[in-house]
Design an enzyme around this catalytic site. Structure first.
Site, PDB file in Angstrom:
ATOM      1  N   LYS A   1       0.833  -1.215   0.000  1.00  0.00           N
ATOM      2  CA  LYS A   1       0.000   0.000   0.000  1.00  0.00           C
ATOM      3  C   LYS A   1       0.867   1.265   0.000  1.00  0.00           C
ATOM      4  O   LYS A   1       0.531   2.268  -0.636  1.00  0.00           O
ATOM      5  CB  LYS A   1      -0.919   0.010   1.227  1.00  0.00           C
ATOM      6  CG  LYS A   1      -1.969  -1.091   1.225  1.00  0.00           C
ATOM      7  CD  LYS A   1      -2.636  -1.231   2.599  1.00  0.00           C
ATOM      8  CE  LYS A   1      -3.752  -2.277   2.578  1.00  0.00           C
ATOM      9  NZ  LYS A   1      -4.194  -2.693   3.916  1.00  0.00           N
TER      10      LYS A   1
ATOM     11  N   TYR B   1      -5.478  -5.235  -6.638  1.00  0.00           N
ATOM     12  CA  TYR B   1      -5.025  -5.045  -5.252  1.00  0.00           C
ATOM     13  C   TYR B   1      -4.571  -6.381  -4.638  1.00  0.00           C
ATOM     14  O   TYR B   1      -3.538  -6.456  -3.951  1.00  0.00           O
ATOM     15  CB  TYR B   1      -6.159  -4.405  -4.435  1.00  0.00           C
ATOM     16  CG  TYR B   1      -5.972  -4.518  -2.952  1.00  0.00           C
ATOM     17  CD1 TYR B   1      -5.109  -3.653  -2.273  1.00  0.00           C
ATOM     18  CD2 TYR B   1      -6.620  -5.513  -2.205  1.00  0.00           C
ATOM     19  CE1 TYR B   1      -4.911  -3.778  -0.907  1.00  0.00           C
ATOM     20  CE2 TYR B   1      -6.430  -5.641  -0.849  1.00  0.00           C
ATOM     21  CZ  TYR B   1      -5.571  -4.770  -0.206  1.00  0.00           C
ATOM     22  OH  TYR B   1      -5.355  -4.899   1.148  1.00  0.00           O
TER      23      TYR B   1
ATOM     24  N   TYR C   1      -1.748   0.978  11.297  1.00  0.00           N
ATOM     25  CA  TYR C   1      -3.182   0.866  11.587  1.00  0.00           C
ATOM     26  C   TYR C   1      -3.551   1.612  12.860  1.00  0.00           C
ATOM     27  O   TYR C   1      -3.015   2.671  13.141  1.00  0.00           O
ATOM     28  CB  TYR C   1      -3.596  -0.618  11.655  1.00  0.00           C
ATOM     29  CG  TYR C   1      -3.201  -1.330  10.406  1.00  0.00           C
ATOM     30  CD1 TYR C   1      -3.798  -0.979   9.194  1.00  0.00           C
ATOM     31  CD2 TYR C   1      -2.215  -2.284  10.400  1.00  0.00           C
ATOM     32  CE1 TYR C   1      -3.424  -1.607   8.022  1.00  0.00           C
ATOM     33  CE2 TYR C   1      -1.851  -2.917   9.236  1.00  0.00           C
ATOM     34  CZ  TYR C   1      -2.451  -2.567   8.057  1.00  0.00           C
ATOM     35  OH  TYR C   1      -2.080  -3.180   6.909  1.00  0.00           O
TER      36      TYR C   1
ATOM     37  N   VAL D   1       0.377  -8.322   6.945  1.00  0.00           N
ATOM     38  CA  VAL D   1      -0.156  -9.413   7.737  1.00  0.00           C
ATOM     39  C   VAL D   1       0.630 -10.723   7.554  1.00  0.00           C
ATOM     40  O   VAL D   1       0.451 -11.665   8.320  1.00  0.00           O
ATOM     41  CB  VAL D   1      -1.663  -9.555   7.409  1.00  0.00           C
ATOM     42  CG1 VAL D   1      -1.868 -10.282   6.095  1.00  0.00           C
ATOM     43  CG2 VAL D   1      -2.427 -10.193   8.520  1.00  0.00           C
TER      44      VAL D   1
HETATM   45  O1  DON Z   1      -6.366  -7.193   1.987  1.00  0.00           O
HETATM   46  C1  DON Z   1      -5.935  -7.925   2.881  1.00  0.00           C
HETATM   47  O2  DON Z   1      -6.605  -8.227   3.855  1.00  0.00           O
HETATM   48  C2  DON Z   1      -4.505  -8.405   2.775  1.00  0.00           C
HETATM   49  N1  DON Z   1      -4.164  -8.623   1.391  1.00  0.00           N
HETATM   50  C3  DON Z   1      -3.529  -7.411   3.346  1.00  0.00           C
HETATM   51  C4  DON Z   1      -3.815  -7.101   4.794  1.00  0.00           C
HETATM   52  C5  DON Z   1      -2.625  -6.728   5.578  1.00  0.00           C
HETATM   53  O3  DON Z   1      -1.485  -6.982   5.281  1.00  0.00           O
HETATM   54  C6  DON Z   1      -2.958  -6.098   6.848  1.00  0.00           C
HETATM   55  N2  DON Z   1      -1.784  -6.093   7.685  1.00  0.00           N
HETATM   56  N3  DON Z   1      -1.551  -5.999   8.756  1.00  0.00           N
END
Ligand code: DON
Length: 340
Positions: free
Chosen positions: A86, A209, A261, A279
Site C-alpha cells: 500500500k 489489489y 493501523y 499481515v
Molecule cells: O487485503 C488484505 O486483507 C490483505 N491482502 C492485506 C492485509 C494486511 O497486510 C494487513 N496487515 N496488517
C-alpha cells in the site's frame, strides 16, 4: 505494544547519517539475537496460505541511503508483501496524479479502526479515509492511470520492482488463496463504488489489489524499498529516481499517521519512525535521509503487526539514533563514541 523504557537500551539522538558501518552491523546483530527467542504472537490464517509460514523465521536488514547493507538472520526468505504494498502504490499514484488529488480522493487521516473495516467508510460518508487501510488502498490502486486492469497491474508490478531494484513476481499460491477468500475486500470495492468513489470496475480493481498484496519479497527487498523512500526517491542500488522527493515526504507522512493501523500512535510514541506492516509478517521502517529497515517474522499481535518486527525496529531506532522526535541540548549525540 510494550513500554518504551522497558527496552533497557540507551536513547541515542539523530544525526545526519547512520553511524559507521561496523557499528550498524553490531547493533543489527544485537537486535536480531535479542529477539530470536521471542515466541509471542500468532501467524495469520484468515488468508489460508499464510498459516503455512514458519513461526521461527526471522530476518532483519538495514540498507543505508548510500546503499550500505547490514543484515542478520533469514533476510532471503520470500513472503508476500501484503499491506506493505500500500505504501509503495500510494507513492506511485502520488507521483502520477499529485499531492492535492490524492488528498481529495483518498484522504490522510487514521480511522482508529481495523484495516479491513467497512464501518469506517460508513461513518465518513464513504471516504476511504487513508491509503493504508484496505478501502483506501483499493481506491488508491484504482487511481493508477491505465486503460485496462491488466495494464494497471503491470504498472503496479513494475513500479514496486523499481523500488526493490529487482523484478518482483507474484506468489501465485498466496494470490489464489486470498482470491478464494477475499469476500470482505470485494464488499469494500462495491461499497466504494456505491459512494461514487471508484471509477474502474470494483471487482477488477480488488483483483489488482490482491495481486499487489501477493508480490513476493524478502526482508532485504523491504530495506531497499524503504531506503529509496529515505533517499528522496532514489534507489540506492540502481541509482534510479523512482519517485520525486516530494512524493517521499508525502508517503512518509501518511505512514507516520496510518502505517501501523490503529496502533500508529503507539508506534510513533515508542519508535518515532514512519513504517508499514503487512499481515504476512513484514515491516518496513524508514529513517529519512539515512536508510530503510526491513524485518520479517510472521508472528503477529492482535492488530496484525509483526511482534519481533516491532521490537527490532524499536531497538534500532533507539540504538542508531533514528527517532525523528528525539533531540538533545546543544546538538546530536549519535557519534561513534556514544555507541561504545
Ligand atoms: O487485503 C488484505 O486483507 C490483505 N491482502 C492485506 C492485509 C494486511 O497486510 C494487513 N496487515 N496488517
Amino acid at each position: 505494544m510494550f513500554e518504551h523504557d522497558a527496552l533497557g537500551v540507551a536513547q541515542q539522538v539523530s544525526t545526519g547519517s547512520l553511524p559507521p558501518p561496523p557499528i550498524v552491523q553490531r547493533i543489527v546483530d544485537e537486535a536480531h539475537a535479542r529477539y530470536t527467542g521471542l515466541g509471542e504472537g500468532t501467524v495469520a490464517d484468515y488468508i489460508p496460505e499464510l498459516a503455512e509460514a514458519d513461526p521461527a523465521a526471522f530476518g532483519l536488514s538495514v540498507v543505508g541511503a548510500d546503499g550500505a547493507l547490514h543484515e542478520a538472520g533469514e533476510t532471503g526468505i520470500a513472503f508476500s508483501i501484503q499491506s506493505i504494498s500500500k505504501a509503495f502504490v500510494f507513492a506511485l499514484v502520488c507521483d502520477e496524479i499529485g499531492h492535492a488529488a490524492v488528498h481529495e480522493r483518498v484522504g490522510v487521516n487514521n480511522t482508529g479502526l481495523p484495516f479491513n473495516s467497512l464501518i469506517a467508510m460508513e461513518l465518513n460518508d464513504g471516504s476511504p479515509m487513508n491509503p493504508m487501510v484496505n478501502a483506501g488502498a483499493i481506491a488508491t490502486t484504482a487511481l493508477i492511470p491505465a486503460a485496462s486492469s491488466d495494464e494497471r497491474w503491470e504498472r503496479v508490478r513494475q513500479g514496486l520492482s523499481r523500488f526493490a531494484a529487482r523484478e518482483l513476481t507474484v506468489d501465485e499460491v498466496v494470490y489464489r488463496s486470498e482470491t478464494a477468500t477475499n469476500h470482505r475486500n470485494r464488499a469494500i470495492g462495491k461499497l466504494l463504488q456505491s459512494y461514487g468513489r471508484l471509477d474502474p470496475d470494483p471487482l477488477e480493481t480488488v483483483d489488482v489489489y490482491t495481486r499487489q498484496c501477493a508480490l513476493s519479497v524478502t526482508a532485504h527487498d523491504l530495506a531497499v524499498m524503504g531506503a529509496t523512500l529515505a533517499d528522496g526517491g532514489v534507489n540506492p542500488i540502481t541509482g534510479e529516481q523512482v519517485v520525486s522527493s516530494e512524493v517521499c515526504r508525502d508517503t512518509l507522512t501518511v505512514l507516520a499517521s496510518c502505517g501501523m493501523y490503529e496502533r500508529s500512535g503507539e508506534w510513533l510514541f515508542e519508535i518515532g519512525l514512519p513504517a508499514k506492516s503487512g499481515v504476512s509478517g513484514g515491516v518496513v521502517a524508514i529513517s529519512p535521509g539515512k536508510g530503510g529497515i526491513g524485518a520479517y517474522s510472521p508472528l503477529l499481535d492482535a492488530a496484525g503487526n509483526s511482534v519481533r518486527g516491532q521490537r527490532v525496529c524499536a531497538h534500532l531506532s533507539r540504538s542508531l539514533g533514528l527517532n525523528l522526535f528525539a533531540s538533545a541540548r546543544g546538538g546530536a549525540s549519535g557519534s561513534e563514541e556514544s555507541h561504545e
